[in-house]
Design a protein around this motif. Structure first.
Motif, PDB file in Angstrom:
ATOM      1  N   LEU A 378      25.560  35.905 -41.635  1.00  0.00           N
ATOM      2  CA  LEU A 378      24.897  34.609 -41.678  1.00  0.00           C
ATOM      3  C   LEU A 378      24.044  34.390 -40.430  1.00  0.00           C
ATOM      4  N   ALA A 379      24.502  34.921 -39.296  1.00  0.00           N
ATOM      5  CA  ALA A 379      23.689  34.825 -38.079  1.00  0.00           C
ATOM      6  C   ALA A 379      22.387  35.601 -38.246  1.00  0.00           C
ATOM      7  N   HIS A 380      22.454  36.781 -38.839  1.00  0.00           N
ATOM      8  CA  HIS A 380      21.243  37.560 -39.100  1.00  0.00           C
ATOM      9  C   HIS A 380      20.295  36.787 -40.020  1.00  0.00           C
ATOM     10  N   ALA A 381      20.856  36.184 -41.066  1.00  0.00           N
ATOM     11  CA  ALA A 381      20.037  35.404 -42.003  1.00  0.00           C
ATOM     12  C   ALA A 381      19.361  34.239 -41.287  1.00  0.00           C
ATOM     13  N   GLY A 382      20.106  33.546 -40.409  1.00  0.00           N
ATOM     14  CA  GLY A 382      19.541  32.429 -39.681  1.00  0.00           C
ATOM     15  C   GLY A 382      18.418  32.851 -38.748  1.00  0.00           C
ATOM     16  N   ALA A 383      18.576  34.006 -38.108  1.00  0.00           N
ATOM     17  CA  ALA A 383      17.527  34.506 -37.225  1.00  0.00           C
ATOM     18  C   ALA A 383      16.255  34.792 -38.016  1.00  0.00           C
ATOM     19  N   VAL A 384      16.403  35.355 -39.222  1.00  0.00           N
ATOM     20  CA  VAL A 384      15.242  35.634 -40.076  1.00  0.00           C
ATOM     21  C   VAL A 384      14.545  34.333 -40.467  1.00  0.00           C
ATOM     22  N   LEU A 385      15.318  33.328 -40.861  1.00  0.00           N
ATOM     23  CA  LEU A 385      14.728  32.043 -41.230  1.00  0.00           C
ATOM     24  C   LEU A 385      13.988  31.412 -40.046  1.00  0.00           C
ATOM     25  N   GLY A 386      14.568  31.552 -38.856  1.00  0.00           N
ATOM     26  CA  GLY A 386      13.983  30.950 -37.674  1.00  0.00           C
ATOM     27  C   GLY A 386      12.588  31.456 -37.352  1.00  0.00           C
ATOM     28  N   LEU A 387      12.242  32.636 -37.831  1.00  0.00           N
ATOM     29  CA  LEU A 387      10.897  33.162 -37.610  1.00  0.00           C
ATOM     30  C   LEU A 387       9.834  32.232 -38.189  1.00  0.00           C
ATOM     31  N   ALA A 388      10.180  31.560 -39.292  1.00  0.00           N
ATOM     32  CA  ALA A 388       9.212  30.714 -39.993  1.00  0.00           C
ATOM     33  C   ALA A 388       9.576  29.232 -39.965  1.00  0.00           C
ATOM     34  N   VAL A 389      10.754  28.899 -39.455  1.00  0.00           N
ATOM     35  CA  VAL A 389      11.231  27.509 -39.470  1.00  0.00           C
ATOM     36  C   VAL A 389      11.482  27.050 -38.037  1.00  0.00           C
ATOM     37  N   PRO A 390      10.558  26.322 -37.424  1.00  0.00           N
ATOM     38  CA  PRO A 390      10.761  25.856 -36.050  1.00  0.00           C
ATOM     39  C   PRO A 390      11.975  24.934 -35.941  1.00  0.00           C
ATOM     40  N   GLY A 391      12.650  25.017 -34.805  1.00  0.00           N
ATOM     41  CA  GLY A 391      13.765  24.118 -34.545  1.00  0.00           C
ATOM     42  C   GLY A 391      15.072  24.519 -35.172  1.00  0.00           C
ATOM     43  N   LEU A 392      15.169  25.739 -35.698  1.00  0.00           N
ATOM     44  CA  LEU A 392      16.422  26.185 -36.308  1.00  0.00           C
ATOM     45  C   LEU A 392      17.314  26.804 -35.229  1.00  0.00           C
ATOM     46  N   ARG A 393      18.580  26.438 -35.238  1.00  0.00           N
ATOM     47  CA  ARG A 393      19.556  26.968 -34.284  1.00  0.00           C
ATOM     48  C   ARG A 393      20.745  27.566 -35.017  1.00  0.00           C
ATOM     49  N   LEU A 394      21.391  28.518 -34.370  1.00  0.00           N
ATOM     50  CA  LEU A 394      22.647  29.078 -34.875  1.00  0.00           C
ATOM     51  C   LEU A 394      23.781  28.514 -34.047  1.00  0.00           C
ATOM     52  N   ASP A 395      24.823  28.038 -34.708  1.00  0.00           N
ATOM     53  CA  ASP A 395      25.940  27.485 -33.947  1.00  0.00           C
ATOM     54  C   ASP A 395      26.686  28.563 -33.182  1.00  0.00           C
ATOM     55  N   ASP A 396      26.554  29.831 -33.614  1.00  0.00           N
ATOM     56  CA  ASP A 396      27.286  30.925 -32.962  1.00  0.00           C
ATOM     57  C   ASP A 396      26.516  32.217 -33.159  1.00  0.00           C
ATOM     58  N   VAL A 397      25.843  32.667 -32.117  1.00  0.00           N
ATOM     59  CA  VAL A 397      25.162  33.963 -32.203  1.00  0.00           C
ATOM     60  C   VAL A 397      26.045  35.071 -31.646  1.00  0.00           C
ATOM     61  N   ALA A 398      27.115  34.697 -30.929  1.00  0.00           N
ATOM     62  CA  ALA A 398      28.007  35.700 -30.337  1.00  0.00           C
ATOM     63  C   ALA A 398      28.702  36.543 -31.393  1.00  0.00           C
ATOM     64  N   CYS A 399      28.811  36.021 -32.624  1.00  0.00           N
ATOM     65  CA  CYS A 399      29.482  36.790 -33.684  1.00  0.00           C
ATOM     66  C   CYS A 399      28.725  38.075 -34.016  1.00  0.00           C
ATOM     67  N   THR A 400      27.454  38.174 -33.630  1.00  0.00           N
ATOM     68  CA  THR A 400      26.690  39.404 -33.894  1.00  0.00           C
ATOM     69  C   THR A 400      27.186  40.565 -33.047  1.00  0.00           C
ATOM     70  N   ALA A 401      27.992  40.277 -32.014  1.00  0.00           N
ATOM     71  CA  ALA A 401      28.514  41.345 -31.157  1.00  0.00           C
ATOM     72  C   ALA A 401      29.420  42.292 -31.916  1.00  0.00           C
ATOM     73  N   LYS A 402      29.865  41.882 -33.089  1.00  0.00           N
ATOM     74  CA  LYS A 402      30.747  42.742 -33.895  1.00  0.00           C
ATOM     75  C   LYS A 402      30.084  44.075 -34.198  1.00  0.00           C
ATOM     76  N   THR A 403      28.767  44.064 -34.426  1.00  0.00           N
ATOM     77  CA  THR A 403      28.055  45.303 -34.744  1.00  0.00           C
ATOM     78  C   THR A 403      26.887  45.587 -33.815  1.00  0.00           C
ATOM     79  N   LEU A 404      26.414  44.558 -33.071  1.00  0.00           N
ATOM     80  CA  LEU A 404      25.268  44.761 -32.178  1.00  0.00           C
ATOM     81  C   LEU A 404      25.372  43.776 -31.020  1.00  0.00           C
ATOM     82  N   PRO A 405      26.049  44.163 -29.930  1.00  0.00           N
ATOM     83  CA  PRO A 405      26.294  43.232 -28.826  1.00  0.00           C
ATOM     84  C   PRO A 405      25.026  42.656 -28.212  1.00  0.00           C
ATOM     85  N   ASP A 406      23.924  43.392 -28.280  1.00  0.00           N
ATOM     86  CA  ASP A 406      22.689  42.969 -27.627  1.00  0.00           C
ATOM     87  C   ASP A 406      21.722  42.281 -28.590  1.00  0.00           C
ATOM     88  N   PHE A 407      22.219  41.773 -29.724  1.00  0.00           N
ATOM     89  CA  PHE A 407      21.332  41.236 -30.747  1.00  0.00           C
ATOM     90  C   PHE A 407      20.400  40.140 -30.239  1.00  0.00           C
TER      91      PHE A 407
END
Length: 432
Positions: A378-407
């Motif tokens: 869901l964090a990946h999906a939110g990042a993709v949406l944010g490319l075209a939707v200004p003002g979008l935030r993810l409540d937790d981007v740290a969860c991406t560390a499960k597969t890519l710590p430097d996301f």
């Protein structure tokens, strides 16, 4: 940077022009670690994924006596030793550790205690516990964490029936250690269909390590007893990790290249490329890597994503920005698809879920906070949406560390590499 308000997903200022080097696949790294621990002779992993789950896997194997050196980020070394207890294994929230290491513990001499974070105690483990008991293991538990495997240095093995509907990892876990059991194993799955790509990877890697594997019958896998050989593994990039970066080219326009992708790529990669083409992009595997070009416009599609585990959220995010309705059949569990539909709806998308099918209709999206529920997809999906939707935030981007710590850094650097800006910017995973 993540704040108390969440992580602001960067908006693309123009078409992208980025080249990326991503770390290896979590699935392949985890399997290579387990196979190295139950093989004879040294094993090396070149280009492994260093992330929360794989570090827990390495620590669990060390606890049982295996020598695992991860000092070099690009080359990990395993020297198998007799597996022993007493040992304590922390599974954290890692499904691979929870499901791959108990069958290994059955080969240890002594007690191996398993526990993890509170949320892991809700993971379905009764099928695995029952299967291991039928193969000769003694395990103290009712149906899940915490539990202790009382190893005797060997397991009888033989035929076993398991309902692996909750996760194909339940089957993979049994197969990876099976060659060390006295009679090997014959695993028969009963229940709802399970995704096959990860099971195919398990079979492929077992054979490469010298195991005799028969998977010719539907939902039946047989592994013969025998000595596996330590070997060198070149860990390939992960398709699910690469998916949001590739999708970015469709949403923002421009070109994104994931370097180091094997030219002789597998079926899941070819299928994802076809989906990206249907959405309006150009996609190909070249000697330079996996290349996707987009015009910044997206077409609605009808697609069955069966076999493309963990990419449904990213494809759905792209479809939410399309010029026409989309119909996507996802292979993920119903609760996971429901969370995806809810997350997209909360930022304005018109999404309904019928069974395993997502219906997505065009609508102007709004900024706001997208709840990830601790799910990197869901964090990946939110990042993709944010490319075209200004003002979008993810409540937790740290969860991406499960597969890519430097996301977060990789993503932000990619977005800044727009055409007309620092062209051809190459982003790499930070080491150390």
């Amino acid at each position: 940077m993540e704040t108390h308000l969440g992580w602001p997903a960067p908006t693309a200022a123009g078409p992208l022009d980025a080249q990326l080097r991503l770390p290896g696949s979590k699935s392949m790294t985890a399997r290579a670690l387990v196979l190295g621990a139950v093989s004879h002779g040294s094993t090396t992993l070149r280009g492994p994924l260093r992330a929360r789950d794989t570090e827990l896997m390495a620590a669990g194997l060390r606890a049982m006596g295996c020598h695992v050196s991860t000092a070099d980020d690009n080359l990990w070394l395993l020297r198998p030793r007799p597996l022993t207890g007493p040992a304590k294994v922390n599974v954290g929230l890692a499904g691979t550790v929870l499901r791959f290491l108990p069958p290994v513990a059955g080969l240890a001499t002594g007690e191996v205690a398993f526990d993890g974070q509170p949320a892991a105690r809700h993971r379905a483990m009764a099928p695995m516990i029952g299967a291991l008991r039928s193969l000769g293991a003694r395990i103290d538990t009712d149906d899940g964490l915490p539990f202790t495997v009382h190893g005797r240095g060997r397991l009888g093995g033989g035929p076993v029936t398991i309902d692996a509907s909750a996760s194909s990892q339940l089957v993979s876990g049994l197969l990876l250690s099976a060659a060390g059991y006295d009679r090997g194993v014959v695993v028969r799955h009963v229940g709802a269909p399970v995704p096959k790509p990860r099971l195919a990877l398990t079979v492929q890697m077992l054979r490469a390590a010298g195991a005799g594997v028969d998977d010719s019958r539907p939902d039946v896998w047989a592994v013969e007893p025998g000595r596996l050989k330590g070997r060198g593994w070149a860990i390939e990039p992960d398709l699910a990790t690469a998916a949001p970066f590739l999708a970015a080219a469709l949403v923002a326009g421009g070109t994104v290249t994931v370097q180091g992708w094997p030219v002789a790529t597998g079926e899941p990669t070819r299928r994802l490329l076809e989906v990206l083409r249907q959405l309006g992009g150009e996609a190909a595997v070249t000697p330079r890597g996996l290349v996707v070009r987009g015009a910044g416009t997206v077409r609605g599609i009808t697609a069955d994503l069966t076999g493309l585990t963990d990419v449904t959220a990213v494809v759905a995010a792209v479809a939410a920005l399309a010029d026409a309705p989309s119909r996507l059949r996802g292979p993920e569990p119903p609760d996971q698809l429901a969370r995806l539909a809810l997350a997209l709806s909360e930022v304005g998308a018109d999404v309904t879920l019928e069974g395993s099918v997502l219906h997505i209709r065009p609508r102007v999206l709004r900024g706001g906070t997208l709840r990830t529920h601790g799910d990197r997809r869901l964090a990946h999906a939110g990042a993709v949406l944010g490319l075209a939707v200004p003002g979008l935030r993810l409540d937790d981007v740290a969860c991406t560390a499960k597969t890519l710590p430097d996301f977060p850094r990789l993503w932000s650097t990619m977005v800044s590499s727009y055409e007309g800006g620092p062209a051809g910017t190459e982003t790499r995973v930070r080491r150390g």
